[in-house]
Design an enzyme around this catalytic site. Structure first.
Site, PDB file in Angstrom:
ATOM      1  N   HIS A   1      -5.266  14.955  -8.189  1.00  0.00           N
ATOM      2  CA  HIS A   1      -5.478  13.563  -8.616  1.00  0.00           C
ATOM      3  C   HIS A   1      -4.713  13.176  -9.876  1.00  0.00           C
ATOM      4  O   HIS A   1      -4.291  12.015  -9.999  1.00  0.00           O
ATOM      5  CB  HIS A   1      -6.972  13.299  -8.788  1.00  0.00           C
ATOM      6  CG  HIS A   1      -7.714  13.236  -7.489  1.00  0.00           C
ATOM      7  ND1 HIS A   1      -7.721  12.110  -6.695  1.00  0.00           N
ATOM      8  CD2 HIS A   1      -8.446  14.168  -6.818  1.00  0.00           C
ATOM      9  CE1 HIS A   1      -8.445  12.337  -5.612  1.00  0.00           C
ATOM     10  NE2 HIS A   1      -8.896  13.592  -5.661  1.00  0.00           N
TER      11      HIS A   1
ATOM     12  N   GLU B   1      -4.915   2.689  -3.725  1.00  0.00           N
ATOM     13  CA  GLU B   1      -3.458   2.685  -3.822  1.00  0.00           C
ATOM     14  C   GLU B   1      -2.861   1.361  -3.329  1.00  0.00           C
ATOM     15  O   GLU B   1      -1.680   1.276  -3.006  1.00  0.00           O
ATOM     16  CB  GLU B   1      -2.866   3.850  -3.016  1.00  0.00           C
ATOM     17  CG  GLU B   1      -3.051   3.750  -1.508  1.00  0.00           C
ATOM     18  CD  GLU B   1      -4.375   4.328  -1.022  1.00  0.00           C
ATOM     19  OE1 GLU B   1      -4.472   4.645   0.172  1.00  0.00           O
ATOM     20  OE2 GLU B   1      -5.308   4.468  -1.842  1.00  0.00           O
TER      21      GLU B   1
ATOM     22  N   ASP C   1      -2.632   9.829 -10.015  1.00  0.00           N
ATOM     23  CA  ASP C   1      -2.797   8.786 -11.040  1.00  0.00           C
ATOM     24  C   ASP C   1      -1.464   8.435 -11.680  1.00  0.00           C
ATOM     25  O   ASP C   1      -1.170   7.254 -11.938  1.00  0.00           O
ATOM     26  CB  ASP C   1      -3.769   9.261 -12.121  1.00  0.00           C
ATOM     27  CG  ASP C   1      -5.215   9.335 -11.619  1.00  0.00           C
ATOM     28  OD1 ASP C   1      -5.490   8.779 -10.541  1.00  0.00           O
ATOM     29  OD2 ASP C   1      -6.052   9.940 -12.326  1.00  0.00           O
TER      30      ASP C   1
ATOM     31  N   ASP D   1       0.858  -1.181   0.000  1.00  0.00           N
ATOM     32  CA  ASP D   1       0.000   0.000   0.000  1.00  0.00           C
ATOM     33  C   ASP D   1       0.899   1.237   0.000  1.00  0.00           C
ATOM     34  O   ASP D   1       1.855   1.317   0.785  1.00  0.00           O
ATOM     35  CB  ASP D   1      -0.896  -0.025   1.246  1.00  0.00           C
ATOM     36  CG  ASP D   1      -1.904   1.106   1.254  1.00  0.00           C
ATOM     37  OD1 ASP D   1      -3.051   0.861   0.856  1.00  0.00           O
ATOM     38  OD2 ASP D   1      -1.535   2.224   1.668  1.00  0.00           O
TER      39      ASP D   1
ATOM     40  N   ASN E   1      -2.516  13.138  -3.224  1.00  0.00           N
ATOM     41  CA  ASN E   1      -3.680  13.614  -3.969  1.00  0.00           C
ATOM     42  C   ASN E   1      -4.105  15.000  -3.498  1.00  0.00           C
ATOM     43  O   ASN E   1      -4.421  15.883  -4.305  1.00  0.00           O
ATOM     44  CB  ASN E   1      -4.843  12.636  -3.812  1.00  0.00           C
ATOM     45  CG  ASN E   1      -4.759  11.471  -4.781  1.00  0.00           C
ATOM     46  OD1 ASN E   1      -4.184  11.591  -5.860  1.00  0.00           O
ATOM     47  ND2 ASN E   1      -5.337  10.345  -4.402  1.00  0.00           N
TER      48      ASN E   1
END
Length: 354
Positions: free
Chosen positions: A249, A279, A253, A236, A244
């Site tokens: 975002h 994530e 991404d 993770d 973010n």
């Protein structure tokens, strides 16, 4: 993993069978030639030479399966040469030897020309395939047909009629059917391509292009069903929400895409990397021992930490690992690796925990 059976795998399987059966046929022809009442030179030489060659090609195919195209081209060229030699030698011998008839000495190889042509059209592109077909007919069938028309008494024998039909009307019919076969092959390949695209849509994560959770669960269940020893790695990304919130975002991404790409580069083809959610990522590793699994997890963690993704200053991941044990279920294994990941998070992140 449970990948779609690709055209390459089917071609490799068909090539292996073809070379195996051809080697067996050559060995049988060798035995028949040696135990026959008349020992003709070509019959004593060509079958054993071809048998040895096809066995070598079969061994090469098993050793270097990615070279299937080259290996089958060599096999086709050798097979064509093996058909050309008796066609010209025996027609010449029958023409210059009084009382010797071609129908009595020509080996039973007429149908092999059609098999060779079908094989050429399967393995070669259209132009190459057509070239082999035409060359095969000119070099193998034409001299026999010319001889038969020059000796009508032999053409009227059962053996002569068989050669005439095989090398004449049957060949013409074959040429007529070739375009149909090509169109069907192209249509099948198009359908296979569409199927691959549909499966990619179903099994791939649209953002990272790695496998999704659904497919990874199928892979894991398949390994458990077949009782193949495996391990799982769950990681993770640390403080991803802050990335973010700080950079937006689109940057988040891009981080996910780069992490997925880098991890995929470190994994073997039979190891399944999936975006598990948000994530979080999962790796299913078949045939792994207690030493290799943590080593792989550490390589993944280190590689992620070494990524440079502007404008993010640092990307790291917390990693949990778990190995399959006897009587395991998918839920039990995933629960253990999730708990290991939680322990890695509790230690501050950027660490591997078992």
């Amino acid at each position: 993993m449970a990948p779609t059976v690709s055209r390459e795998r089917l071609l490799l399987g068909a090539s292996t069978i073809t070379l195996s059966l051809t080697s067996l046929a050559g060995a049988s022809a060798t035995v028949l030639a040696w135990i026959g009442p008349v020992h003709r030179p070509l019959d004593m030489v060509i079958p054993p030479v071809m048998t040895a060659l096809f066995l070598v090609l079969l061994a090469m195919l098993l050793r270097w399966p990615h070279r299937v195209g080259l290996i089958m081209r060599v096999a086709l060229a050798a097979a064509l040469a093996a058909l050309v030699a008796p066609a010209w030698f025996y027609t010449w011998q029958a023409s210059v030897t009084p009382g010797l008839r071609l129908v009595d000495i020509y080996p039973p190889v007429a149908s092999l020309l059609l098999i060779l042509m079908v094989t050429a059209m399967i393995y070669l592109p259209t132009r190459e395939g057509v070239a082999i077909v035409v060359a095969g007919w000119l070099l193998v069938a034409l001299p026999v047909l010319v001889y038969l028309f020059a000796h009508p008494q032999e053409m009227r024998t059962p053996r002569g009629a068989d050669l005439l039909m095989t090398y004449g009307p049957v060949f013409v019919l074959f040429l007529v059917l070739l375009p149909v076969q090509r169109k069907l092959t192209a249509r099948i390949q198009h359908l296979v391509s569409e199927q691959v695209q549909m499966e990619a849509m179903v099994n791939r994560d649209p953002l990272t292009r790695i496998y999704n959770r659904r497919f990874c669960q199928l892979v894991l269940q398949d390994l458990l069903t077949r009782k193949i020893p495996a391990g799982v790695i769950m990681f993770d990304l640390d403080r991803f929400k802050a990335i973010n919130d700080t950079y937006g975002h689109p940057v988040g991404d891009r981080v996910l895409q780069r992490v997925a790409q880098r991890c995929q580069e470190l994994l073997r083809k039979n190891e399944c990397l999936a975006r598990w959610g948000g994530e979080e990522f999962l790796v299913v590793v078949p045939d792994v021992d207690a030493t290799a699994l943590p080593a792989l997890a550490e390589r993944l963690r280190t590689s992620i930490a070494e990524l440079s993704i502007e404008p993010v200053s640092l990307v790291s991941a917390s990693v949990g690992i778990a190995r399959m044990i006897d009587g395991d279920t998918a839920d039990a294994l995933l629960q253990r690796v999730d708990e290991a990941l939680y322990r890695a998070k509790k230690q501050g992140g950027n660490v591997v925990s078992a």
